[in-house]
Write an enzyme that holds these catalytic residues in place. Structure first.
Site, PDB file in Angstrom:
ATOM      1  N   LEU A 150      -2.085  -5.696  -2.917  1.00 39.00           N
ATOM      2  CA  LEU A 150      -1.367  -5.060  -4.036  1.00 39.00           C
ATOM      3  C   LEU A 150       0.099  -5.490  -4.100  1.00 39.00           C
ATOM      4  CD1 LEU A 150      -2.368  -1.279  -3.454  1.00 39.00           C
ATOM      5  CD2 LEU A 150      -3.570  -2.909  -4.901  1.00 39.00           C
TER       6      LEU A 150
ATOM      7  N   TYR B 136       5.490 -12.889 -15.242  1.00 36.68           N
ATOM      8  CA  TYR B 136       4.684 -11.984 -14.411  1.00 36.68           C
ATOM      9  C   TYR B 136       3.193 -12.288 -14.568  1.00 36.68           C
ATOM     10  CZ  TYR B 136       2.269  -7.629 -13.173  1.00 36.68           C
ATOM     11  OH  TYR B 136       1.394  -6.710 -12.655  1.00 36.68           O
TER      12      TYR B 136
ATOM     13  N   ARG C 287      -1.911  -0.117 -26.346  1.00 37.60           N
ATOM     14  CA  ARG C 287      -2.198  -0.352 -24.930  1.00 37.60           C
ATOM     15  C   ARG C 287      -3.416   0.482 -24.547  1.00 37.60           C
ATOM     16  NH1 ARG C 287       0.768  -3.856 -25.786  1.00 37.60           N
ATOM     17  NH2 ARG C 287       2.766  -4.367 -24.806  1.00 37.60           N
TER      18      ARG C 287
ATOM     19  N   VAL D 263       5.572  -9.513   2.706  1.00 37.61           N
ATOM     20  CA  VAL D 263       4.409 -10.417   2.633  1.00 37.61           C
ATOM     21  C   VAL D 263       4.802 -11.887   2.500  1.00 37.61           C
ATOM     22  CG1 VAL D 263       2.708  -8.760   1.715  1.00 37.61           C
ATOM     23  CG2 VAL D 263       4.174 -10.044   0.117  1.00 37.61           C
TER      24      VAL D 263
ATOM     25  N   GLY E 228       0.792  -1.233   0.000  1.00 40.32           N
ATOM     26  CA  GLY E 228       0.000   0.000   0.000  1.00 40.32           C
ATOM     27  C   GLY E 228       0.817   1.272   0.000  1.00 40.32           C
TER      28      GLY E 228
ATOM     29  N   ALA F 195       3.481  -6.769  -4.844  1.00 40.91           N
ATOM     30  CA  ALA F 195       3.888  -7.618  -5.964  1.00 40.91           C
ATOM     31  C   ALA F 195       5.190  -7.130  -6.563  1.00 40.91           C
ATOM     32  CB  ALA F 195       2.801  -7.617  -7.047  1.00 40.91           C
TER      33      ALA F 195
HETATM   34  N1  LIG Z   1       0.978  -0.032 -12.395  1.00 40.52           N
HETATM   35  C1  LIG Z   1       0.385  -0.780 -13.331  1.00 40.52           C
HETATM   36  O1  LIG Z   1       0.333  -0.418 -14.499  1.00 40.52           O
HETATM   37  C2  LIG Z   1      -0.281  -2.097 -12.960  1.00 40.52           C
HETATM   38  C3  LIG Z   1      -0.980  -2.778 -13.959  1.00 40.52           C
HETATM   39  C4  LIG Z   1      -1.584  -3.992 -13.646  1.00 40.52           C
HETATM   40  C5  LIG Z   1      -1.502  -4.495 -12.356  1.00 40.52           C
HETATM   41  N2  LIG Z   1      -0.818  -3.813 -11.401  1.00 40.52           N
HETATM   42  C6  LIG Z   1      -0.750  -4.402 -10.056  1.00 40.52           C
HETATM   43  O2  LIG Z   1      -1.068  -3.422  -9.082  1.00 40.52           O
HETATM   44  C7  LIG Z   1      -0.334  -3.665  -7.890  1.00 40.52           C
HETATM   45  C8  LIG Z   1       0.366  -2.412  -7.421  1.00 40.52           C
HETATM   46  O3  LIG Z   1       1.208  -1.948  -8.460  1.00 40.52           O
HETATM   47  P1  LIG Z   1       1.941  -0.540  -8.412  1.00 40.52           P
HETATM   48  O4  LIG Z   1       1.963  -0.031  -9.798  1.00 40.52           O
HETATM   49  O5  LIG Z   1       1.381   0.300  -7.322  1.00 40.52           O
HETATM   50  O6  LIG Z   1       3.417  -1.021  -8.069  1.00 40.52           O
HETATM   51  P2  LIG Z   1       4.482  -0.418  -7.051  1.00 40.52           P
HETATM   52  O7  LIG Z   1       5.754  -1.153  -7.326  1.00 40.52           O
HETATM   53  O8  LIG Z   1       4.489   1.064  -7.087  1.00 40.52           O
HETATM   54  O9  LIG Z   1       3.903  -0.868  -5.633  1.00 40.52           O
HETATM   55  C9  LIG Z   1       4.074  -2.150  -5.120  1.00 40.52           C
HETATM   56  C10 LIG Z   1       4.345  -2.006  -3.632  1.00 40.52           C
HETATM   57  O10 LIG Z   1       4.533  -3.325  -3.116  1.00 40.52           O
HETATM   58  C11 LIG Z   1       5.636  -3.300  -2.240  1.00 40.52           C
HETATM   59  N3  LIG Z   1       6.210  -4.636  -2.197  1.00 40.52           N
HETATM   60  C12 LIG Z   1       6.907  -5.284  -3.171  1.00 40.52           C
HETATM   61  N4  LIG Z   1       7.297  -6.487  -2.728  1.00 40.52           N
HETATM   62  C13 LIG Z   1       6.817  -6.598  -1.458  1.00 40.52           C
HETATM   63  C14 LIG Z   1       6.903  -7.629  -0.472  1.00 40.52           C
HETATM   64  N5  LIG Z   1       7.585  -8.756  -0.705  1.00 40.52           N
HETATM   65  N6  LIG Z   1       6.299  -7.419   0.722  1.00 40.52           N
HETATM   66  C15 LIG Z   1       5.639  -6.253   0.978  1.00 40.52           C
HETATM   67  N7  LIG Z   1       5.527  -5.260   0.087  1.00 40.52           N
HETATM   68  C16 LIG Z   1       6.111  -5.442  -1.126  1.00 40.52           C
HETATM   69  C17 LIG Z   1       6.588  -2.269  -2.812  1.00 40.52           C
HETATM   70  O11 LIG Z   1       7.473  -1.740  -1.806  1.00 40.52           O
HETATM   71  C18 LIG Z   1       5.621  -1.211  -3.336  1.00 40.52           C
HETATM   72  O12 LIG Z   1       5.375  -0.209  -2.361  1.00 40.52           O
HETATM   73  C19 LIG Z   1       0.555  -4.850  -8.183  1.00 40.52           C
HETATM   74  O13 LIG Z   1      -0.077  -6.017  -7.690  1.00 40.52           O
HETATM   75  C20 LIG Z   1       0.621  -4.911  -9.682  1.00 40.52           C
HETATM   76  O14 LIG Z   1       0.829  -6.241 -10.137  1.00 40.52           O
HETATM   77  C21 LIG Z   1      -0.200  -2.622 -11.670  1.00 40.52           C
END
Ligand SMILES: NC(=O)c1ccc[n+]([C@@H]2O[C@H](COP(=O)([O-])OP(=O)(O)OC[C@H]3O[C@@H](n4cnc5c(N)ncnc54)[C@H](O)[C@@H]3O)[C@@H](O)[C@H]2O)c1
Length: 356
Positions: free
Chosen positions: A86, A187, A255, A65, A15, A88
């Site tokens: 979230l 992924y 996209r 996590v 988050g 990942a």
């Molecule tokens: N940004 C996009 O375009 C997009 C598109 C499709 C899906 N998503 C999904 O949305 C979610 C959030 O993406 P985002 O763009 O905010 O990415 P982001 O990398 O900005 O945020 C992910 C957060 O997860 C944290 N994190 C990573 N590994 C971790 C772990 N092992 N334990 C705890 N925290 C951990 C990171 O520190 C980061 O704050 C993800 O699940 C991603 O797969 C994002």
């Protein structure tokens, strides 16, 4: 049904990231307690400090996590009603060469979360998962005679020949429940596994779930340095420096670019309208744009030289990704509000502060 969240504890894993911070600004003020579990991953958080964009009322628990003790510590203190998962590893290209890392965080991170709920005998009232358009891979295509087919992954040899598209066929918008998931990246495979693991667990314990399959999210707050996820931010910086943006393939890769505020609104709408059992929806702008169109808007914004096709390609990239948003409109009573031009302009307004 709109659920009141004012007495709820909401837990958001990952988050403190791009999407998580945007959700916090909207959701934290509406709930009883808002808790974030995030390990401040160095690829995302270079300074490894609490992000300024995380709502001030959020409690940040720094933890991983994938580690059971992190969950034990968190669940000893907090009892989440609503969970937004979230956390990942998000780099599609990187997932090919670092597949263990991706599988560990995305798959084992999800199973550790569920096992922790079991250890503590907790049944959240609703779990939401941020899945991805990557679960569809190249998706479904239609030939001129009407036949629908799944082309699968383009081969290296095909890309080497510059055969970018499938001749006499068009790519159809992906749609939950209609398009069969068929990921072409590690992924994407881990995101699909997350969905399936969550659904199996949740149905056994009668926990309602919402899966949102996000298209390409962009906007203020996105990473400026992560070359694996931030194409819009990276292109913005090139155009801002007066450089010509290089376009892979022939520039006509398409996209669906969806603005961060629309994505955050979709999560809030989903949290406020929990399903009876399980549901899934595609979250996009509903418009498809070529990379060349997006790059040209940026070049025009800065009066930079026009983008140039360089014919390079990346193995595993899908040619076209776009979705139908009808499931989200119907299930979440949600509408995207941002056009690409307006969203890109908003991102440019934010860049100088972010780069300072
Ligand atoms: N940004 C996009 O375009 C997009 C598109 C499709 C899906 N998503 C999904 O949305 C979610 C959030 O993406 P985002 O763009 O905010 O990415 P982001 O990398 O900005 O945020 C992910 C957060 O997860 C944290 N994190 C990573 N590994 C971790 C772990 N092992 N334990 C705890 N925290 C951990 C990171 O520190 C980061 O704050 C993800 O699940 C991603 O797969 C994002």
């Amino acid at each position: 049904v709109t659920a009141s969240l004012e007495n709820c504890t909401v837990l958001v894993t990952g988050g403190a990231g791009f999407i998580g911070c945007a959700i916090s600004q909207r959701l934290a003020p509406l709930v009883g307690s808002y808790v974030v579990l995030d390990n401040l991953h160095p690829q995302v958080h270079s300074a490894r400090v609490r992000p300024a964009d995380l709502h001030e009322s959020a409690t940040l628990v720094v933890g991983d996590v994938t580690e059971a003790p992190a969950w034990d510590g968190l669940l000893a203190e907090h009892s989440p009603d609503v969970v937004i998962h979230l956390a990942a590893e998000t780099g599609t290209g990187q997932s090919l060469t670092e597949s263990t890392r991706h599988a560990h965080v995305n798959v084992v991170g999800t199973t550790q979360m569920l096992d922790a709920f079991t250890r503590f005998e907790r049944r959240p009232s609703h779990i939401l998962l941020s899945s991805s358009r990557a679960v569809y891979g190249e998706g479904a295509w239609q030939r001129t005679d009407g036949e629908i087919f799944y082309p699968g992954q383009r081969t290296h040899a095909q890309l080497e020949r510059g055969q970018w598209d499938y001749s006499e066929a068009i790519s159809l918008p992906s749609s939950v429940g209609v398009t069969t998931p068929d990921p072409t990246s590690v992924y994407g495979a881990t995101k699909l596994a997350q969905e399936q693991i969550l659904r199996s667990w949740a149905q056994s314990f009668s926990v309602p779930t919402t899966v949102l399959r996000l298209q390409n999210v962009y906007g203020p707050g996105q990473s400026l340095t992560n070359s694996y996820t931030g194409i819009v931010a990276l292109f913005s910086q090139l155009a801002r420096r007066g450089e010509s943006i290089p376009l892979y393939e022939d520039g006509d890769v398409t996209r669906d670019f969806v603005f961060i505020d629309d994505v955050a609104d979709a999560f809030v709408a989903a949290a406020q309208r929990p399903p009876a059992i399980s549901r899934a929806a595609d979250i996009g702008s509903g418009e498809r744009s070529s990379i060349a169109q997006m790059a040209t808007l940026l070049a025009q914004h800065y009066d930079a030289p026009l983008p140039k096709v360089n014919g390079m390609f990346r193995d595993g990239d899908v040619r076209h990704a776009h979705c139908s948003i009808s499931s989200a409109q119907a299930l979440l009573e949600w509408e995207p509000r941002w056009s690409l031009a307006a969203g890109l302009a908003k991102l440019q307004d934010w860049l100088p502060t972010a780069l300072a």
